[in-house]
Write a protein that holds these residues in place. Structure first.
Motif, PDB file in Angstrom:
ATOM      1  N   UNK A 250      58.012  41.605  16.712  1.00 23.87           N
ATOM      2  CA  UNK A 250      56.744  41.933  15.754  1.00 23.87           C
ATOM      3  C   UNK A 250      55.679  40.878  15.765  1.00 23.87           C
ATOM      4  N   UNK A 251      55.322  40.592  16.997  1.00 21.98           N
ATOM      5  CA  UNK A 251      54.147  39.752  17.257  1.00 21.98           C
ATOM      6  C   UNK A 251      53.200  40.079  18.188  1.00 21.98           C
ATOM      7  N   UNK A 252      52.153  39.638  18.432  1.00 19.73           N
ATOM      8  CA  UNK A 252      51.174  40.195  19.644  1.00 19.73           C
ATOM      9  C   UNK A 252      51.054  39.212  20.719  1.00 19.73           C
ATOM     10  N   UNK A 253      50.661  39.579  21.813  1.00 17.93           N
ATOM     11  CA  UNK A 253      50.642  38.412  23.060  1.00 17.93           C
ATOM     12  C   UNK A 253      49.500  38.967  23.695  1.00 17.93           C
ATOM     13  N   UNK A 254      48.814  37.681  24.226  1.00 19.91           N
ATOM     14  CA  UNK A 254      47.471  38.036  25.056  1.00 19.91           C
ATOM     15  C   UNK A 254      47.877  38.764  26.322  1.00 19.91           C
ATOM     16  N   UNK A 255      46.924  39.661  26.765  1.00 20.62           N
ATOM     17  CA  UNK A 255      47.213  40.242  28.048  1.00 20.62           C
ATOM     18  C   UNK A 255      45.871  39.881  28.870  1.00 20.62           C
ATOM     19  N   UNK A 256      44.839  39.634  28.371  1.00 20.98           N
ATOM     20  CA  UNK A 256      43.494  39.272  29.009  1.00 20.98           C
ATOM     21  C   UNK A 256      42.517  39.048  28.233  1.00 20.98           C
ATOM     22  N   UNK A 257      41.492  38.467  28.634  1.00 19.47           N
ATOM     23  CA  UNK A 257      40.242  37.963  27.824  1.00 19.47           C
ATOM     24  C   UNK A 257      39.384  39.671  27.766  1.00 19.47           C
ATOM     25  N   UNK A 258      38.938  39.740  26.824  1.00 17.47           N
ATOM     26  CA  UNK A 258      38.422  41.078  26.542  1.00 17.47           C
ATOM     27  C   UNK A 258      37.061  41.478  27.477  1.00 17.47           C
ATOM     28  N   UNK A 259      37.488  42.500  28.185  1.00 17.31           N
ATOM     29  CA  UNK A 259      36.364  43.008  29.241  1.00 17.31           C
ATOM     30  C   UNK A 259      35.137  43.672  28.519  1.00 17.31           C
ATOM     31  N   UNK A 260      33.891  43.651  28.840  1.00 15.92           N
ATOM     32  CA  UNK A 260      32.835  44.292  28.533  1.00 15.92           C
ATOM     33  C   UNK A 260      32.532  45.424  29.268  1.00 15.92           C
ATOM     34  N   UNK A 261      31.653  46.543  28.663  1.00 17.17           N
ATOM     35  CA  UNK A 261      31.469  47.622  29.688  1.00 17.17           C
ATOM     36  C   UNK A 261      30.630  47.274  30.881  1.00 17.17           C
ATOM     37  N   UNK A 262      30.068  46.167  30.637  1.00 13.56           N
ATOM     38  CA  UNK A 262      29.343  45.846  32.209  1.00 13.56           C
ATOM     39  C   UNK A 262      30.251  45.310  33.178  1.00 13.56           C
ATOM     40  N   UNK A 263      31.441  45.103  32.854  1.00 12.87           N
ATOM     41  CA  UNK A 263      32.520  44.762  33.770  1.00 12.87           C
ATOM     42  C   UNK A 263      32.962  45.856  34.623  1.00 12.87           C
ATOM     43  N   UNK A 264      32.568  46.906  33.940  1.00 15.39           N
ATOM     44  CA  UNK A 264      33.183  48.083  34.662  1.00 15.39           C
ATOM     45  C   UNK A 264      31.995  48.949  35.623  1.00 15.39           C
ATOM     46  N   UNK A 265      30.983  48.265  35.644  1.00 16.05           N
ATOM     47  CA  UNK A 265      29.814  48.984  36.481  1.00 16.05           C
ATOM     48  C   UNK A 265      29.927  50.477  36.486  1.00 16.05           C
ATOM     49  N   UNK A 266      29.649  51.177  35.053  1.00 14.42           N
ATOM     50  CA  UNK A 266      29.609  52.386  35.037  1.00 14.42           C
ATOM     51  C   UNK A 266      28.439  52.771  35.603  1.00 14.42           C
TER      52      UNK A 266
END
Ligand code: ADP
Ligand code: MG
Ligand code: ZN
Length: 472
Positions: A250-266
């Motif tokens: 019952x805890x959380x674990x880091x997957x990655x630092x938060x990505x921003x919309x610009x990282x996705x090059x929409x």
């Protein structure tokens, strides 16, 4: 210091369309890996996607059911990222102009959770981890999804639970998704932040990805709430990041630092035309929407006088609610039906998923017939309940268990005569009753009921007996 929880949910629901979103591959769960794939959905060069009209219809339905504005012009965009479950290295989604915006879902408290937007997108494939190896199954690639994004309006894990359960119910009623969290046809990303109570600015948020159980979602929210507070109290800063929830601890674990919309090059997908809708088309879909759970609940409680808890138990499952509606036709008091369902029918259908299916042997028509006989005073409740038990076991109608003559009930003359006989044969009980022993009446009533083998309405008969004794 007091802290306030702020939660926003991004919920993915898989649509119940026959085929995938951009090709004609079958959209079905649990098939042999990589059997529902084609050059389009695995993204081979030179292939072109074509938007499935049913996906658009479902998005419109969902938007209308969630009080959104349906944007007559919308567009598909590419979200670029590299991961083995995504062979094209981009996901087709909507970013710049989603199909539905600005809606809300109302909680039982009356609080409205605003819906920021609903957009259409394709699902990615699935990675399967087996004895140290990783396999990829592209069957899910190209399965249509709606992503339903709330504003950060949720302020407790209980509100989050209610939001998800209501959303699930609505999607099932309009037939857009079965929303089975355990099968992944509904998944939730949970954004959590904390701020001093009363503050108007938001704290830094963390996002827990891919929750697939409501219970674990509420636990994850409560865990993050405490964790954020502990960080703030120790004078440190919450780091914006993407987390996964670990059930065992019952805890959380880091997957990655938060990505921003610009990282996705929409950018707008050049392979697809814009989605352009006529207002009349949207209106037609609006007209075809079924009655939604909220409105059924109101009707059950306010018009039929069914207690709120009972009404909720009926409305919660679409099949049960449909059964209720059909078996209540022409009844003065539909509450009788909800009592039968909750008291007798549910007794043998205990799990949520079985109630969801509501696979029972009798038809609504059969239950309706039984209820009408009761309302007409031709069948008393005791006998009705016993008969219903037999009907539920066999799937046979009431005619099989109660004879024509029994179903006709007792005429007023018959009741008169039976009561006269009973009074004559129970002199001492009559005397006791006249001496003030209320209980003695039961003996006389019992005598009549035995003569009728359970037929007749005990209340009516009891009144008749009292009337006769007093008039003698
Ligand atoms: P992204 O696209 O990066 O995930 P969005 O701004 O679209 O970010 O927001 C995604 C979700 O996060 C929404 O449901 C929104 O309500 C929620 N959210 C945004 N800011 C906060 C915050 N400070 N605390 C909690 N939830 C937030
Ligand atoms: Mg997000
Ligand atoms: Zn395909």
């Amino acid at each position: 210091m007091n802290y306030e929880l702020v939660v926003g949910l991004e919920t993915h629901v898989e649509l119940l369309t026959k085929t995938k979103i951009f090709c004609s591959c079958k959209n079905s769960f649990g098939d042999e890996p990589n059997t529902n794939c084609c050059p389009v959905c695995i993204g081979l060069p030179g292939t072109l996607p074509k938007l499935n009209r049913e996906v658009v219809n479902f998005a419109i339905k969902a938007g209308l059911a969630l009080n959104c504005t349906i944007n007559l012009n919308s567009r598909m965009d590419r979200k670029n990222y590299v991961y083995p479950d995504l062979s094209k290295a981009y996901q087709i989604s909507q970013f710049y102009s989603p199909i539905c915006t600005n809606g809300y879902l109302e909680l039982s408290s009356g609080k409205k959770i605003r819906i920021h937007q609903i957009h259409m997108e394709e699902d990615a494939g699935k990675l399967v981890h087996k004895s140290g190896d990783v396999y990829v199954d592209y069957n899910r690639g190209g399965v249509p999804l709606l992503e339903i994004v709330t504003e950060p309006d949720i302020s407790s894990s209980e509100e989050a639970r209610e939001y998800i359960e209501k959303l699930q119910m609505i999607m099932r009623y309009i037939g857009v998704s079965d929303c089975k969290m355990q099968e992944g046809s509904m998944r939730c990303d949970v954004n959590v932040s904390v701020r001093p109570a009363g503050s108007r600015t938001f704290g830094t948020r963390t996002e827990i990805k891919n929750m697939n159980s409501v219970t674990f979602m509420t636990k994850a929210i409560d865990y993050e709430f405490k964790r954020h507070i502990a960080i703030i109290e120790s004078g440190e800063k919450v780091v914006q990041q993407t987390l996964r929830y670990i059930e065992e601890t019952n805890s959380t674990q880091s997957m990655r630092s938060k990505e921003d919309a610009q990282d996705y090059r929409y950018f707008p997908d050049p392979d697809l035309v814009n989605v352009s809708l006529e207002k009349s088309y949207v209106n037609r879909i609006q007209d075809e929407l079924p009655e939604l759970p909220e409105s059924r609940f109101k009707k059950y409680t306010e018009v039929f006088g069914i207690p709120e808890n009972d009404a909720m138990l009926i409305v919660k499952y679409k099949n049960v609610s449909d059964f209720f509606e059909q078996s209540s036709i022409n009844l003065k008091n539909p509450k009788m039906i909800s009592n039968f369902i909750i008291g007798q029918i549910f007794r043998n259908i205990e799990t949520e998923s079985d109630r969801e299916k509501f696979d029972i042997l009798i038809t609504p028509k059969q239950l309706n017939k039984l209820a009408i006989l009761i309302e007409e005073g031709k069948l008393n409740m005791n006998l009705a309940k016993k008969t219903l038990t037999k009907m539920l076991e066999t799937g046979k109608g009431i005619e099989e268990f109660v004879s024509e003559s029994d179903m006709k009930g007792l005429s007023d003359e018959e009741i008169e005569k039976l009561c006269d006989d009973a009074i004559k044969s129970n002199e001492s009980a009559v005397k006791d009753y006249l001496d003030g022993k209320e209980k003695a009446l039961k003996a006389i009533l019992g005598f009549v009921m035995r003569q009728t083998r359970g037929k007749g309405d005990p209340l009516k008969i009891e009144q008749k007996i009292i009337e006769k004794i007093k008039n003698d």
